[in-house]
Design a protein around this motif. Structure first.
Motif, PDB file in Angstrom:
ATOM      1  N   VAL A 100       0.881  -1.244  -0.074  1.00 39.07           N
ATOM      2  CA  VAL A 100       0.102  -0.056   0.003  1.00 39.07           C
ATOM      3  C   VAL A 100       0.909   1.221   0.045  1.00 39.07           C
ATOM      4  O   VAL A 100       0.578   2.120  -0.773  1.00 39.07           O
ATOM      5  CB  VAL A 100      -1.103   0.071   1.229  1.00 39.07           C
ATOM      6  CG1 VAL A 100      -1.723   1.394   1.432  1.00 39.07           C
ATOM      7  CG2 VAL A 100      -1.997  -1.128   1.012  1.00 39.07           C
ATOM      8  N   ASN A 101       2.056   1.231   0.798  1.00 39.03           N
ATOM      9  CA  ASN A 101       2.895   2.315   0.753  1.00 39.03           C
ATOM     10  C   ASN A 101       3.342   2.395  -0.586  1.00 39.03           C
ATOM     11  O   ASN A 101       3.493   3.697  -1.290  1.00 39.03           O
ATOM     12  CB  ASN A 101       3.979   2.174   1.706  1.00 39.03           C
ATOM     13  CG  ASN A 101       3.710   2.439   3.138  1.00 39.03           C
ATOM     14  OD1 ASN A 101       2.526   3.189   3.374  1.00 39.03           O
ATOM     15  ND2 ASN A 101       4.253   1.938   3.962  1.00 39.03           N
ATOM     16  N   ARG A 102       3.954   1.405  -1.497  1.00 34.59           N
ATOM     17  CA  ARG A 102       4.323   1.802  -2.851  1.00 34.59           C
ATOM     18  C   ARG A 102       3.153   2.272  -3.815  1.00 34.59           C
ATOM     19  O   ARG A 102       3.513   2.819  -4.592  1.00 34.59           O
ATOM     20  CB  ARG A 102       4.628   0.452  -3.428  1.00 34.59           C
ATOM     21  CG  ARG A 102       5.952  -0.474  -2.928  1.00 34.59           C
ATOM     22  CD  ARG A 102       6.272  -1.519  -3.681  1.00 34.59           C
ATOM     23  NE  ARG A 102       5.494  -2.582  -3.767  1.00 34.59           N
ATOM     24  CZ  ARG A 102       5.461  -3.563  -3.010  1.00 34.59           C
ATOM     25  NH1 ARG A 102       6.104  -3.711  -2.002  1.00 34.59           N
ATOM     26  NH2 ARG A 102       4.335  -4.610  -3.045  1.00 34.59           N
ATOM     27  N   SER A 103       1.922   1.888  -3.564  1.00 35.28           N
ATOM     28  CA  SER A 103       0.839   2.355  -4.450  1.00 35.28           C
ATOM     29  C   SER A 103       0.466   3.768  -4.091  1.00 35.28           C
ATOM     30  O   SER A 103      -0.745   3.959  -4.662  1.00 35.28           O
ATOM     31  CB  SER A 103      -0.153   1.304  -4.434  1.00 35.28           C
ATOM     32  OG  SER A 103      -0.930   1.106  -3.311  1.00 35.28           O
ATOM     33  N   MET A 104       0.715   4.225  -2.820  1.00 32.41           N
ATOM     34  CA  MET A 104       0.049   5.428  -2.356  1.00 32.41           C
ATOM     35  C   MET A 104       0.274   6.451  -3.392  1.00 32.41           C
ATOM     36  O   MET A 104      -0.842   7.446  -3.100  1.00 32.41           O
ATOM     37  CB  MET A 104       0.866   5.765  -1.048  1.00 32.41           C
ATOM     38  CG  MET A 104       0.106   6.900  -0.198  1.00 32.41           C
ATOM     39  SD  MET A 104      -1.591   6.362   0.186  1.00 32.41           S
ATOM     40  CE  MET A 104      -1.266   4.912   1.341  1.00 32.41           C
ATOM     41  N   SER A 105       1.092   6.700  -4.132  1.00 35.10           N
ATOM     42  CA  SER A 105       1.197   7.709  -5.022  1.00 35.10           C
ATOM     43  C   SER A 105       0.055   7.798  -6.130  1.00 35.10           C
ATOM     44  O   SER A 105      -0.780   8.576  -6.345  1.00 35.10           O
ATOM     45  CB  SER A 105       2.385   7.833  -5.928  1.00 35.10           C
ATOM     46  OG  SER A 105       3.542   8.138  -4.843  1.00 35.10           O
ATOM     47  N   VAL A 106       0.036   6.623  -6.359  1.00 36.90           N
ATOM     48  CA  VAL A 106      -1.366   6.206  -7.265  1.00 36.90           C
ATOM     49  C   VAL A 106      -2.470   6.536  -6.807  1.00 36.90           C
ATOM     50  O   VAL A 106      -3.552   7.143  -7.346  1.00 36.90           O
ATOM     51  CB  VAL A 106      -1.279   4.874  -7.857  1.00 36.90           C
ATOM     52  CG1 VAL A 106      -2.415   4.585  -8.687  1.00 36.90           C
ATOM     53  CG2 VAL A 106      -0.046   4.681  -8.809  1.00 36.90           C
ATOM     54  N   ILE A 107      -2.607   5.996  -5.407  1.00 40.16           N
ATOM     55  CA  ILE A 107      -4.145   6.140  -4.634  1.00 40.16           C
ATOM     56  C   ILE A 107      -4.284   7.852  -4.644  1.00 40.16           C
ATOM     57  O   ILE A 107      -5.329   8.221  -4.632  1.00 40.16           O
ATOM     58  CB  ILE A 107      -3.765   5.667  -3.254  1.00 40.16           C
ATOM     59  CG1 ILE A 107      -3.801   3.926  -3.621  1.00 40.16           C
ATOM     60  CG2 ILE A 107      -5.209   5.766  -2.490  1.00 40.16           C
ATOM     61  CD1 ILE A 107      -3.769   3.194  -2.343  1.00 40.16           C
ATOM     62  N   LEU A 108      -3.411   8.478  -4.245  1.00 42.42           N
ATOM     63  CA  LEU A 108      -3.348  10.121  -4.020  1.00 42.42           C
ATOM     64  C   LEU A 108      -3.686  10.827  -5.244  1.00 42.42           C
ATOM     65  O   LEU A 108      -4.501  11.611  -5.111  1.00 42.42           O
ATOM     66  CB  LEU A 108      -2.330  10.540  -3.324  1.00 42.42           C
ATOM     67  CG  LEU A 108      -1.885  10.175  -2.019  1.00 42.42           C
ATOM     68  CD1 LEU A 108      -0.481  10.670  -1.337  1.00 42.42           C
ATOM     69  CD2 LEU A 108      -2.909  10.704  -0.902  1.00 42.42           C
ATOM     70  N   VAL A 109      -3.069  10.228  -6.473  1.00 42.68           N
ATOM     71  CA  VAL A 109      -3.573  10.952  -7.585  1.00 42.68           C
ATOM     72  C   VAL A 109      -4.988  10.614  -8.099  1.00 42.68           C
ATOM     73  O   VAL A 109      -5.839  11.398  -8.439  1.00 42.68           O
ATOM     74  CB  VAL A 109      -2.628  10.558  -8.969  1.00 42.68           C
ATOM     75  CG1 VAL A 109      -3.131  10.760 -10.055  1.00 42.68           C
ATOM     76  CG2 VAL A 109      -1.350  11.079  -8.622  1.00 42.68           C
ATOM     77  N   ALA A 110      -5.450   9.369  -7.813  1.00 45.78           N
ATOM     78  CA  ALA A 110      -6.856   9.088  -7.946  1.00 45.78           C
ATOM     79  C   ALA A 110      -7.627   9.827  -7.101  1.00 45.78           C
ATOM     80  O   ALA A 110      -8.983  10.306  -7.653  1.00 45.78           O
ATOM     81  CB  ALA A 110      -7.135   7.679  -8.004  1.00 45.78           C
ATOM     82  N   ALA A 111      -7.441   9.883  -5.782  1.00 50.22           N
ATOM     83  CA  ALA A 111      -8.060  10.574  -5.040  1.00 50.22           C
ATOM     84  C   ALA A 111      -8.371  12.169  -5.505  1.00 50.22           C
ATOM     85  O   ALA A 111      -9.652  12.653  -5.021  1.00 50.22           O
ATOM     86  CB  ALA A 111      -7.912  10.455  -3.513  1.00 50.22           C
ATOM     87  N   ALA A 112      -7.099  12.653  -5.595  1.00 47.68           N
ATOM     88  CA  ALA A 112      -7.213  14.179  -6.109  1.00 47.68           C
ATOM     89  C   ALA A 112      -7.655  14.361  -7.192  1.00 47.68           C
ATOM     90  O   ALA A 112      -8.757  15.289  -7.364  1.00 47.68           O
ATOM     91  CB  ALA A 112      -5.889  14.635  -6.388  1.00 47.68           C
ATOM     92  N   VAL A 113      -7.818  13.543  -8.211  1.00 43.82           N
ATOM     93  CA  VAL A 113      -8.753  13.652  -9.397  1.00 43.82           C
ATOM     94  C   VAL A 113     -10.314  13.548  -9.309  1.00 43.82           C
ATOM     95  O   VAL A 113     -11.271  14.409  -9.580  1.00 43.82           O
ATOM     96  CB  VAL A 113      -8.306  12.632 -10.492  1.00 43.82           C
ATOM     97  CG1 VAL A 113      -9.434  12.344 -11.654  1.00 43.82           C
ATOM     98  CG2 VAL A 113      -6.833  13.040 -11.091  1.00 43.82           C
ATOM     99  N   MET A 114     -10.543  12.381  -8.148  1.00 45.13           N
ATOM    100  CA  MET A 114     -12.022  12.138  -7.939  1.00 45.13           C
ATOM    101  C   MET A 114     -12.537  13.605  -7.097  1.00 45.13           C
ATOM    102  O   MET A 114     -13.726  14.099  -7.289  1.00 45.13           O
ATOM    103  CB  MET A 114     -12.142  11.137  -6.938  1.00 45.13           C
ATOM    104  CG  MET A 114     -12.705   9.833  -7.632  1.00 45.13           C
ATOM    105  SD  MET A 114     -13.997  10.056  -8.568  1.00 45.13           S
ATOM    106  CE  MET A 114     -15.366   9.301  -7.563  1.00 45.13           C
TER     107      MET A 114
END
Length: 137
Positions: A49-63
């Protein structure tokens, strides 16, 4: 209630670039452990989850940005035409669904695609690779 959501969205959109930059540099791996505190998971899952946090944050910011586009004009008394609202909704779903169900699990399980994994974490093994190594020891 929409105002609370709008404030959260503004904070998320404003804070995401700083958190993404910190995660991408890999200087503070424990920074995002607070996001995985509520989820009872193994250390391997937390690292994934720490490795994928950048992708999660980008998707959340877009949402959140799409939610702002949908929320703010309606509260200001402006009419949003369907020709604007439908692409925003379907665009945010088109970003969020593949991210949630394909990209993030791929990063957690396989540590792939490498260009979406922060450089400091690219040498780590994904969960499936760890499981296979444990099985064939």
């Amino acid at each position: 209630m929409p105002y609370i959501a709008a404030v959260f969205c503004v904070i998320m959109v404003a804070a995401a670039p700083f958190a993404i930059r910190k995660n991408w540099s890999g200087t503070d791996e424990e920074q995002f452990d607070y996001m995985t505190l509520l989820v009872p998971a193994t250390e391997g899952v937390k690292r994934g989850v720490n490795r994928s946090m950048s992708v999660i944050l980008v998707a959340a910011a877009v949402m959140c940005a799409c939610a702002l586009v949908a929320l703010i004009p309606g509260k200001l008394g402006a009419e949003i035409p369907d020709s604007v609202l439908k692409p925003v909704v379907f665009g945010s779903l088109g970003i969020m669904l593949p991210t949630a169900f394909v990209i993030v699990p791929s990063i957690v399980l396989f540590n792939r695609p490498k260009f979406l994994v922060p450089p400091a974490y690219r040498k780590q093994l994904g969960l499936c690779q760890v499981w296979v190594r444990r099985m064939f020891r």
